[in-house]
Write a protein that holds these residues in place. Structure first.
Motif, PDB file in Angstrom:
ATOM      1  N   ARG A 112       0.814  -1.216   0.000  1.00  0.00           N
ATOM      2  CA  ARG A 112       0.000   0.000   0.000  1.00  0.00           C
ATOM      3  C   ARG A 112       0.851   1.272   0.000  1.00  0.00           C
ATOM      4  NH1 ARG A 112      -3.991  -2.943  -1.477  1.00  0.00           N
ATOM      5  NH2 ARG A 112      -5.376  -3.788   0.077  1.00  0.00           N
ATOM      6  N   GLU A 113       2.034   1.190  -0.563  1.00  0.00           N
ATOM      7  CA  GLU A 113       2.917   2.349  -0.638  1.00  0.00           C
ATOM      8  C   GLU A 113       2.829   2.972  -2.025  1.00  0.00           C
ATOM      9  OE1 GLU A 113       6.882   1.351   0.455  1.00  0.00           O
ATOM     10  OE2 GLU A 113       6.309   0.737   2.463  1.00  0.00           O
ATOM     11  N   LEU A 114       2.717   4.289  -2.059  1.00  0.00           N
ATOM     12  CA  LEU A 114       2.690   5.009  -3.324  1.00  0.00           C
ATOM     13  C   LEU A 114       4.099   5.144  -3.874  1.00  0.00           C
ATOM     14  CD1 LEU A 114       0.176   7.855  -2.482  1.00  0.00           C
ATOM     15  CD2 LEU A 114      -0.232   5.867  -3.908  1.00  0.00           C
ATOM     16  N   MET A 115       4.216   5.080  -5.193  1.00  0.00           N
ATOM     17  CA  MET A 115       5.510   5.230  -5.845  1.00  0.00           C
ATOM     18  C   MET A 115       5.734   6.686  -6.218  1.00  0.00           C
ATOM     19  SD  MET A 115       5.670   2.116  -8.507  1.00  0.00           S
ATOM     20  CE  MET A 115       4.281   1.027  -8.362  1.00  0.00           C
ATOM     21  N   SER A 116       6.977   7.093  -6.173  1.00  0.00           N
ATOM     22  CA  SER A 116       7.312   8.431  -6.652  1.00  0.00           C
ATOM     23  C   SER A 116       7.347   8.399  -8.173  1.00  0.00           C
ATOM     24  CB  SER A 116       8.665   8.870  -6.102  1.00  0.00           C
ATOM     25  OG  SER A 116       9.690   8.056  -6.616  1.00  0.00           O
ATOM     26  N   SER A 117       7.419   9.553  -8.783  1.00  0.00           N
ATOM     27  CA  SER A 117       7.437   9.602 -10.254  1.00  0.00           C
ATOM     28  C   SER A 117       8.690   8.933 -10.814  1.00  0.00           C
ATOM     29  CB  SER A 117       7.327  11.045 -10.732  1.00  0.00           C
ATOM     30  OG  SER A 117       8.381  11.817 -10.212  1.00  0.00           O
ATOM     31  N   GLU A 118       9.821   9.007 -10.086  1.00  0.00           N
ATOM     32  CA  GLU A 118      11.047   8.348 -10.533  1.00  0.00           C
ATOM     33  C   GLU A 118      10.896   6.830 -10.492  1.00  0.00           C
ATOM     34  OE1 GLU A 118      11.352  10.628  -7.850  1.00  0.00           O
ATOM     35  OE2 GLU A 118      11.783  12.312  -9.165  1.00  0.00           O
ATOM     36  N   GLU A 119      10.289   6.323  -9.425  1.00  0.00           N
ATOM     37  CA  GLU A 119      10.065   4.882  -9.321  1.00  0.00           C
ATOM     38  C   GLU A 119       9.102   4.395 -10.395  1.00  0.00           C
ATOM     39  OE1 GLU A 119      10.557   4.153  -4.516  1.00  0.00           O
ATOM     40  OE2 GLU A 119       8.612   4.728  -5.327  1.00  0.00           O
ATOM     41  N   GLU A 120       8.098   5.188 -10.678  1.00  0.00           N
ATOM     42  CA  GLU A 120       7.138   4.824 -11.712  1.00  0.00           C
ATOM     43  C   GLU A 120       7.809   4.811 -13.086  1.00  0.00           C
ATOM     44  OE1 GLU A 120       2.912   6.331 -13.598  1.00  0.00           O
ATOM     45  OE2 GLU A 120       3.875   7.501 -12.033  1.00  0.00           O
ATOM     46  N   GLN A 121       8.668   5.795 -13.335  1.00  0.00           N
ATOM     47  CA  GLN A 121       9.368   5.855 -14.615  1.00  0.00           C
ATOM     48  C   GLN A 121      10.316   4.669 -14.759  1.00  0.00           C
ATOM     49  OE1 GLN A 121      11.823   9.324 -15.071  1.00  0.00           O
ATOM     50  NE2 GLN A 121      11.554   9.337 -17.290  1.00  0.00           N
ATOM     51  N   LYS A 122      11.006   4.312 -13.679  1.00  0.00           N
ATOM     52  CA  LYS A 122      11.906   3.168 -13.699  1.00  0.00           C
ATOM     53  C   LYS A 122      11.140   1.877 -13.955  1.00  0.00           C
ATOM     54  CE  LYS A 122      15.071   3.279 -10.587  1.00  0.00           C
ATOM     55  NZ  LYS A 122      15.791   3.179  -9.302  1.00  0.00           N
ATOM     56  N   ARG A 123       9.978   1.745 -13.343  1.00  0.00           N
ATOM     57  CA  ARG A 123       9.143   0.558 -13.523  1.00  0.00           C
ATOM     58  C   ARG A 123       8.633   0.462 -14.965  1.00  0.00           C
ATOM     59  NH1 ARG A 123       3.464  -0.448 -10.370  1.00  0.00           N
ATOM     60  NH2 ARG A 123       2.885  -2.327 -11.462  1.00  0.00           N
ATOM     61  N   THR A 124       8.281   1.601 -15.553  1.00  0.00           N
ATOM     62  CA  THR A 124       7.827   1.620 -16.949  1.00  0.00           C
ATOM     63  C   THR A 124       8.954   1.219 -17.880  1.00  0.00           C
ATOM     64  OG1 THR A 124       6.309   3.411 -16.370  1.00  0.00           O
ATOM     65  CG2 THR A 124       6.719   3.035 -18.712  1.00  0.00           C
ATOM     66  N   GLU A 125      10.179   1.705 -17.601  1.00  0.00           N
ATOM     67  CA  GLU A 125      11.332   1.355 -18.439  1.00  0.00           C
ATOM     68  C   GLU A 125      11.659  -0.124 -18.328  1.00  0.00           C
ATOM     69  OE1 GLU A 125      14.425   3.938 -17.131  1.00  0.00           O
ATOM     70  OE2 GLU A 125      13.555   5.708 -18.095  1.00  0.00           O
ATOM     71  N   GLU A 126      11.512  -0.708 -17.133  1.00  0.00           N
ATOM     72  CA  GLU A 126      11.776  -2.131 -16.946  1.00  0.00           C
ATOM     73  C   GLU A 126      10.778  -2.989 -17.709  1.00  0.00           C
ATOM     74  OE1 GLU A 126      11.768  -2.789 -12.764  1.00  0.00           O
ATOM     75  OE2 GLU A 126      13.697  -1.791 -12.467  1.00  0.00           O
ATOM     76  N   GLN A 127       9.529  -2.520 -17.799  1.00  0.00           N
ATOM     77  CA  GLN A 127       8.500  -3.285 -18.487  1.00  0.00           C
ATOM     78  C   GLN A 127       8.697  -3.233 -20.004  1.00  0.00           C
ATOM     79  OE1 GLN A 127       4.782  -1.713 -17.101  1.00  0.00           O
ATOM     80  NE2 GLN A 127       4.843  -2.887 -15.197  1.00  0.00           N
ATOM     81  N   ASN A 128       9.292  -2.155 -20.512  1.00  0.00           N
ATOM     82  CA  ASN A 128       9.521  -2.026 -21.971  1.00  0.00           C
ATOM     83  C   ASN A 128      10.797  -2.692 -22.308  1.00  0.00           C
ATOM     84  OD1 ASN A 128       7.213  -0.554 -22.311  1.00  0.00           O
ATOM     85  ND2 ASN A 128       8.253   1.405 -22.054  1.00  0.00           N
TER      86      ASN A 128
END
Length: 128
Positions: A112-128
């Motif tokens: 239940r922890e929110l991600m910061s925009s940097e973490e979200e961007q890193k997660r998006t890059e990992e998925q691509n």
């Protein structure tokens, strides 16, 4: 003059509380209801307490009214935020005509922890 100002302040407070009640009935989902009632009811009760302080115009009554107003303005938004956040995590649906869900995909469902925009961007890059 003081009585006229007091009447205006108390009437505005009553109007805001009435608008909060109407908003509670008219808004389509929980999140909009929380927003409307928190803002309007907090302002309405604050104005009613200010009118009470003007009516009695004593140090003890005024300080109590100010203390309650400060406490209310500090706690009501926090309580509404926690109720909204918990409702979102539990899965309370948004209104069917909602255009955007700002939290979708931005939190870890397990912790239940929110991600910061940097973490979200890193997660998006990992998925691509």
């Amino acid at each position: 003059m003081n009585e006229l100002f007091m009447i205006v302040v108390i009437s505005l407070g009553t109007l805001f509380i009435l608008l909060a009640a109407v908003g509670l009935v008219r808004m389509p989902d929980l999140y909009l209801r929380i927003s409307v009632t928190t803002k309007a009811a907090t302002l309405g009760v604050g104005l009613l307490l200010a009118g009470t302080a003007l009516y009695f115009f004593e140090v003890s009554t005024t300080t109590r009214a100010l203390a309650i107003i400060i406490f209310l303005f500090l706690t009501a938004p926090i309580g509404a935020h926690l109720i909204g956040r918990t409702s979102y995590f539990v899965g309370t649906p948004l209104w069917k005509r909602s255009v955007m869900d700002d939290l979708k995909g931005k939190y870890d469902k397990r912790t239940r922890e929110l991600m910061s925009s940097e973490e979200e961007q890193k997660r998006t890059e990992e998925q691509n």
